[in-house]
Enzyme design. Structure first.
Site, PDB file in Angstrom:
ATOM      1  N   CYS A  80       2.119   7.386   3.099  1.00  0.00           N
ATOM      2  CA  CYS A  80       2.053   5.670   2.097  1.00  0.00           C
ATOM      3  C   CYS A  80       3.155   5.655   1.856  1.00  0.00           C
ATOM      4  O   CYS A  80       3.831   4.210   1.507  1.00  0.00           O
ATOM      5  CB  CYS A  80       1.010   5.589   0.655  1.00  0.00           C
ATOM      6  SG  CYS A  80      -0.781   5.524   1.360  1.00  0.00           S
ATOM      7  N   HIS A 136       3.290   1.552  -2.963  1.00  0.00           N
ATOM      8  CA  HIS A 136       2.877   2.599  -3.520  1.00  0.00           C
ATOM      9  C   HIS A 136       3.469   3.360  -4.799  1.00  0.00           C
ATOM     10  O   HIS A 136       4.744   3.044  -4.738  1.00  0.00           O
ATOM     11  CB  HIS A 136       2.809   4.087  -2.271  1.00  0.00           C
ATOM     12  CG  HIS A 136       1.627   5.067  -3.065  1.00  0.00           C
ATOM     13  ND1 HIS A 136       0.863   5.612  -2.310  1.00  0.00           N
ATOM     14  CD2 HIS A 136       2.595   5.911  -3.998  1.00  0.00           C
ATOM     15  CE1 HIS A 136       0.776   6.366  -2.948  1.00  0.00           C
ATOM     16  NE2 HIS A 136       1.831   7.012  -3.745  1.00  0.00           N
TER      17      HIS A 136
HETATM   18 CA   LIG Z   1      -1.573   5.707   2.968  1.00  0.00          CA
END
Ligand SMILES: [Ca+2]
Ligand SMILES: [Ca+2]
Length: 501
Positions: A80, A136
């Site tokens: 991510c 993220h």
């Molecule tokens: Ca991801």
């Protein structure tokens, strides 16, 4: 039911074809809006990519019918945080030095004032909005948030969780958030449902005198894949759901490939099989994908209802893929197709309708692509390349392959035909994607492919930045002088047994 949905699908596709007549310049002189939709951990198991024969994503299918699907698009990092940082800055992980799940790029002197994709739009008159997981680990403080987006919606998350764990695991194992399965709850209480509702409200009330950049980041099908029965029932309870897996597939791959996912919460296939959970995991993931497809459908329906569809560029993307037993593992953290191939679909003004582009594309191309589609000033400090030539003409050639990096020195080069991988210790893999889409046969050691290898080696990133200070989680380092690898601060030697196999 099937007939009805195909009919609806066909009529939508036809109406869009008429409306856009192939591709069209924006009809109004105003700048187009941007609807930027992220799906977390969505691999190529979506209808437009044909990655799974049974997956049901009618809304993405409709979007693809009125837009362009990049069928050979790849993330720049197979997890991510570095993937999203790369996309939002249009810089490779090998340039940012961000390979792990932290730190946040604004904490670094070099990137603290870097103009991100939404900031570039804001600087050019756009109202910028965000909700859910776009970055993220985004900042929590109001002042820091204001710099990134004008409006912050709910962050949401998984939402409802079962009272106790659904997946039985062997003694001594802990799957953490690696959970999946069906249990009774209301879809309306799920974080992603609320996220879509928030986006719908923003579209309904969007000011008419200012273009918007609306970003919506869905959490599913990232684990935990908790789902309600109707979505689960879209899929049969049989082994046709399972992907093809070759038991000895890793016999011809370098040992170093294991180092990239040496020890993780994501279970190995062996454990999933031992717990009799393989089919349940796959079914829960597919059901989650269909649920997210429906949420995207709700948002796109409002876009139409608000009369905004014709002047809004929609882009849907996934940040990394997921293994479901292929090469003996579940999860991401690899440089193979299953970890890097992701959905990338554009639709709207300036985008050719009902098109598929098989040329390589990269997530960091989204920044220059959206900027060009919106007529914003071009920037000369981006590492992405605009995809507008392929959005106008699907056959337009693209020389550059797609690159994915996972920690320093480990890279995949995906061209139209091949996948080449080089690990930090110098070991290599080569796959012929035309004849071997499952990547079962590593050709790197066969002399007849030396020319192909040479052609691909030259695309390895020229910059290979050190890990930035405070890099953490999913960190692998390697010292060629001592042949010593370190995974999450623990040394790995050549003779250590591979965990979990
Ligand atoms: Ca991801
Ligand atoms: Ca193999």
């Amino acid at each position: 039911m099937q007939k009805l949905s195909s009919h609806v699908l066909a009529s939508v596709a036809v109406s869009w074809f008429v409306a856009t007549a192939g591709f069209a310049e924006p009809k109004t002189p105003t700048k187009p809006n941007i609807l930027f939709i992220a799906i977390d951990d969505q691999n190529d198991w979506v209808g437009p990519l044909k990655g799974h024969p049974l997956v049901k994503t009618p809304n993405l299918d409709q979007l693809a019918a009125r837009g362009t699907t990049f069928t050979n698009a790849h993330c720049q990092a197979p997890i991510c945080h570095p993937s999203r940082t790369s996309l939002m800055l249009s810089l490779r992980p090998t340039t940012t030095g961000i390979y792990g799940m932290s730190p946040w790029f604004r904490t670094l002197d070099r990137w603290k004032d870097r103009v991100t994709l939404p900031q570039h739009f804001k600087a050019n008159g756009y109202r910028t909005l965000t909700s859910g997981k776009v970055y993220h680990g985004a900042p929590k403080e109001a002042k820091a948030r204001e710099k990134e987006f004008d409006i912050w919606g709910p962050s949401q998350g998984t939402g409802v969780k079962p009272a106790k764990k659904l997946v039985p695991v062997p003694d001594g194992e802990d799957l953490g958030s690696m959970e999946w399965g069906v249990f009774p709850h209301n879809d309306e209480d799920k974080g992603d449902y609320k996220l879509a509702s928030w986006a719908i409200e923003q579209l309904r009330t969007a000011p008419k005198d200012q273009p918007f950049f609306l970003s919506v980041g869905f959490f599913l099908p990232h684990v935990p894949c908790y789902i309600t029965q109707p979505w689960y029932d879209l899929y049969p309870d049989d082994d046709r759901l399972l992907p093809p897996v070759k038991a000895d597939d890793r016999d011809d791959t370098p040992r170093f490939a294991w180092y990239l996912h040496w020890s993780l919460p994501e279970p190995r296939l062996k454990m999933v099989q031992a717990a009799n959970q393989w089919r349940n995991l796959v079914r829960s993931y597919l059901a989650s994908t269909s649920f997210i497809d429906a949420q995207i459908g709700r948002v796109l329906a409002q876009l139409e209802a608000s009369g905004l569809a014709e002047n809004t560029v929609v882009v849907v993307w996934g940040d990394n893929g997921w293994h479901f037993g292929e090469k003996g593992i579940t999860g991401k953290n690899t440089l193979w197709e299953r970890s890097t191939r992701i959905p990338l679909i554009f639709a709207g003004p300036g985008v050719h309708a009902d098109s598929r582009v098989s040329q390589p594309a990269e997530l960091l191309d989204i920044y220059p692509t959206l900027a060009e589609l919106a007529g914003l000033p071009a920037r000369n400090d981006l590492e992405g390349t605009s995809l507008t030539p392929q959005l106008r003409e699907p056959q337009a050639k693209r020389v550059r392959p797609a690159l994915t990096s996972h920690n320093q020195g480990n890279h995949a080069v995906r061209s139209d035909h091949w996948r080449y991988i080089r690990y930090a210790d110098g070991t290599e893999e080569l796959y012929d994607e035309k004849t071997d889409p499952n990547e079962w046969t590593n050709l790197a050691n066969r002399p007849e492919f030396s020319k192909v290898l040479a052609e691909h080696r030259r695309w390895l990133p020229h910059i290979d930045a050190d890990l930035v200070p405070k890099s953490a989680r999913r960190i692998l380092t390697y010292d060629p002088a001592t042949d010593e690898a370190t995974w999450e601060n623990k040394k790995i030697t050549r003779t250590d047994p591979i965990p979990g196999i």
